[in-house]
Design a protein around this motif. Structure first.
Motif, PDB file in Angstrom:
ATOM      1  N   LYS A 121     -32.831 -34.282  16.047  1.00  0.00           N
ATOM      2  CA  LYS A 121     -32.037 -34.010  17.112  1.00  0.00           C
ATOM      3  C   LYS A 121     -30.449 -34.619  16.853  1.00  0.00           C
ATOM      4  O   LYS A 121     -30.331 -35.483  16.009  1.00  0.00           O
ATOM      5  CB  LYS A 121     -32.348 -34.805  18.527  1.00  0.00           C
ATOM      6  N   VAL A 122     -29.605 -33.932  17.474  1.00  0.00           N
ATOM      7  CA  VAL A 122     -28.257 -34.421  17.538  1.00  0.00           C
ATOM      8  C   VAL A 122     -27.680 -34.610  18.961  1.00  0.00           C
ATOM      9  O   VAL A 122     -27.884 -33.864  19.859  1.00  0.00           O
ATOM     10  CB  VAL A 122     -27.284 -33.190  17.017  1.00  0.00           C
ATOM     11  N   VAL A 123     -27.193 -35.896  19.147  1.00  0.00           N
ATOM     12  CA  VAL A 123     -26.752 -36.463  20.369  1.00  0.00           C
ATOM     13  C   VAL A 123     -25.179 -36.821  20.282  1.00  0.00           C
ATOM     14  O   VAL A 123     -24.834 -37.179  19.212  1.00  0.00           O
ATOM     15  CB  VAL A 123     -27.532 -37.573  20.560  1.00  0.00           C
ATOM     16  N   GLN A 124     -24.535 -36.410  21.385  1.00  0.00           N
ATOM     17  CA  GLN A 124     -23.148 -36.421  21.402  1.00  0.00           C
ATOM     18  C   GLN A 124     -22.969 -38.018  21.811  1.00  0.00           C
ATOM     19  O   GLN A 124     -23.821 -38.446  22.851  1.00  0.00           O
ATOM     20  CB  GLN A 124     -22.230 -35.642  22.104  1.00  0.00           C
ATOM     21  N   SER A 125     -21.984 -38.885  21.290  1.00  0.00           N
ATOM     22  CA  SER A 125     -21.909 -40.278  21.855  1.00  0.00           C
ATOM     23  C   SER A 125     -20.542 -40.618  21.559  1.00  0.00           C
ATOM     24  O   SER A 125     -19.725 -39.703  21.239  1.00  0.00           O
ATOM     25  CB  SER A 125     -22.626 -41.172  21.049  1.00  0.00           C
ATOM     26  N   ILE A 126     -19.969 -41.888  21.983  1.00  0.00           N
ATOM     27  CA  ILE A 126     -18.913 -42.545  21.850  1.00  0.00           C
ATOM     28  C   ILE A 126     -18.725 -43.687  20.971  1.00  0.00           C
ATOM     29  O   ILE A 126     -19.912 -44.478  21.011  1.00  0.00           O
ATOM     30  CB  ILE A 126     -18.365 -42.785  23.060  1.00  0.00           C
TER      31      ILE A 126
ATOM     32  N   GLN B  68     -18.518 -38.982  18.760  1.00  0.00           N
ATOM     33  CA  GLN B  68     -19.572 -38.898  17.676  1.00  0.00           C
ATOM     34  C   GLN B  68     -20.674 -38.164  17.701  1.00  0.00           C
ATOM     35  O   GLN B  68     -20.995 -37.711  18.927  1.00  0.00           O
ATOM     36  CB  GLN B  68     -20.034 -40.357  17.524  1.00  0.00           C
ATOM     37  N   LYS B  69     -21.257 -37.653  16.686  1.00  0.00           N
ATOM     38  CA  LYS B  69     -22.476 -37.024  16.468  1.00  0.00           C
ATOM     39  C   LYS B  69     -23.476 -37.853  15.787  1.00  0.00           C
ATOM     40  O   LYS B  69     -23.153 -38.173  14.616  1.00  0.00           O
ATOM     41  CB  LYS B  69     -22.242 -35.718  15.898  1.00  0.00           C
TER      42      LYS B  69
ATOM     43  N   HIS C 204     -27.495 -40.468  10.398  1.00  0.00           N
ATOM     44  CA  HIS C 204     -26.512 -40.363  10.274  1.00  0.00           C
ATOM     45  C   HIS C 204     -25.633 -40.009  11.434  1.00  0.00           C
ATOM     46  O   HIS C 204     -25.844 -39.921  12.468  1.00  0.00           O
ATOM     47  CB  HIS C 204     -26.253 -38.933   9.503  1.00  0.00           C
ATOM     48  N   ILE C 205     -24.264 -40.469  11.388  1.00  0.00           N
ATOM     49  CA  ILE C 205     -23.289 -40.532  12.511  1.00  0.00           C
ATOM     50  C   ILE C 205     -21.890 -39.966  11.839  1.00  0.00           C
ATOM     51  O   ILE C 205     -21.386 -40.372  10.653  1.00  0.00           O
ATOM     52  CB  ILE C 205     -22.953 -41.688  13.025  1.00  0.00           C
ATOM     53  N   GLU C 206     -21.334 -38.877  12.404  1.00  0.00           N
ATOM     54  CA  GLU C 206     -20.251 -38.400  12.048  1.00  0.00           C
ATOM     55  C   GLU C 206     -19.071 -38.283  13.376  1.00  0.00           C
ATOM     56  O   GLU C 206     -19.856 -38.179  14.335  1.00  0.00           O
ATOM     57  CB  GLU C 206     -20.367 -37.063  11.162  1.00  0.00           C
TER      58      GLU C 206
END
Length: 188
Positions: free
Chosen positions: A44-49, A59-60, A70-72
């Motif tokens: 899964k991919v979660v949007q974050s700050i 951040q993704k 991984h964070i990008e």
């Protein structure tokens, strides 16, 4: 290692595929063609700050088996438009660090040992100490009889990782409690 036949030479592949500039798939190696993004395995991919400063870069966060892999930067973020500073780009290490504290630790006065506390007990201890310091150092009025209604026994120093809304609520809480020493790292 397997031998490359002359038909697989990049220049011949380039001529066969009409890639006149030599910038397409004709000149890529088997290893390059087999390379895949490290985020392909994510469940899964979660949007974050980003947690590091008050800018709020998007951040993704990619996770696999409930572990961050991984964070990008988030290209949909109107603030950072997919870019992260070096600290933000390395925030995956913050999450997965072997030295990350995951328990609340307390060391009693004059003790050499730390003890783990549950969240409820730790919050009760903080509240008790806050109220005791407020009561002990409360000032109703100054030496001339002017009303003060304040305490110098508690203060707040916020960090830059909290956003404007949290800073607003902290300011309201500490002002209502009578504190006058309220500061934030972003202003210092």
């Amino acid at each position: 290692m397997a031998r490359i036949t002359p038909l697989e030479w990049p220049v011949l592949r380039q001529l066969r595929s009409r890639d006149s500039t030599g910038r397409g798939a004709a000149v890529t190696s088997k290893k390059t063609r087999a390379t895949k993004p490290r985020t392909d395995d994510a469940d899964k991919v979660v949007q974050s700050i980003c947690p590091y400063c008050a800018v709020g870069c998007g951040q993704k966060v990619y996770a696999k088996d409930d572990r961050v892999i991984h964070i990008e930067g988030d290209p949909d973020s109107p603030i950072s438009r997919g870019r992260l500073c070096p600290k933000g780009a390395a925030s995956e290490q913050l999450v997965n660090s072997a030295g990350r504290q995951t328990k609340i630790l307390y060391r009693a006065p004059h003790s050499r040992e730390w003890e783990a506390l549950d969240k409820d007990r730790a919050l009760d201890m903080i509240a008790d100490r806050f109220l005791e310091a407020r009561r002990r150092y409360w000032q109703d009025e100054d030496e001339h009889g002017n009303p003060l209604n304040r305490t110098l026994g508690v203060a707040s120093l916020g960090g830059a990782t909290i956003d404007n809304e949290e800073n607003y609520l902290i300011k309201k809480l500490f002002t209502a409690a009578g504190a006058v020493q309220i500061e934030n790292q972003a202003r210092i």
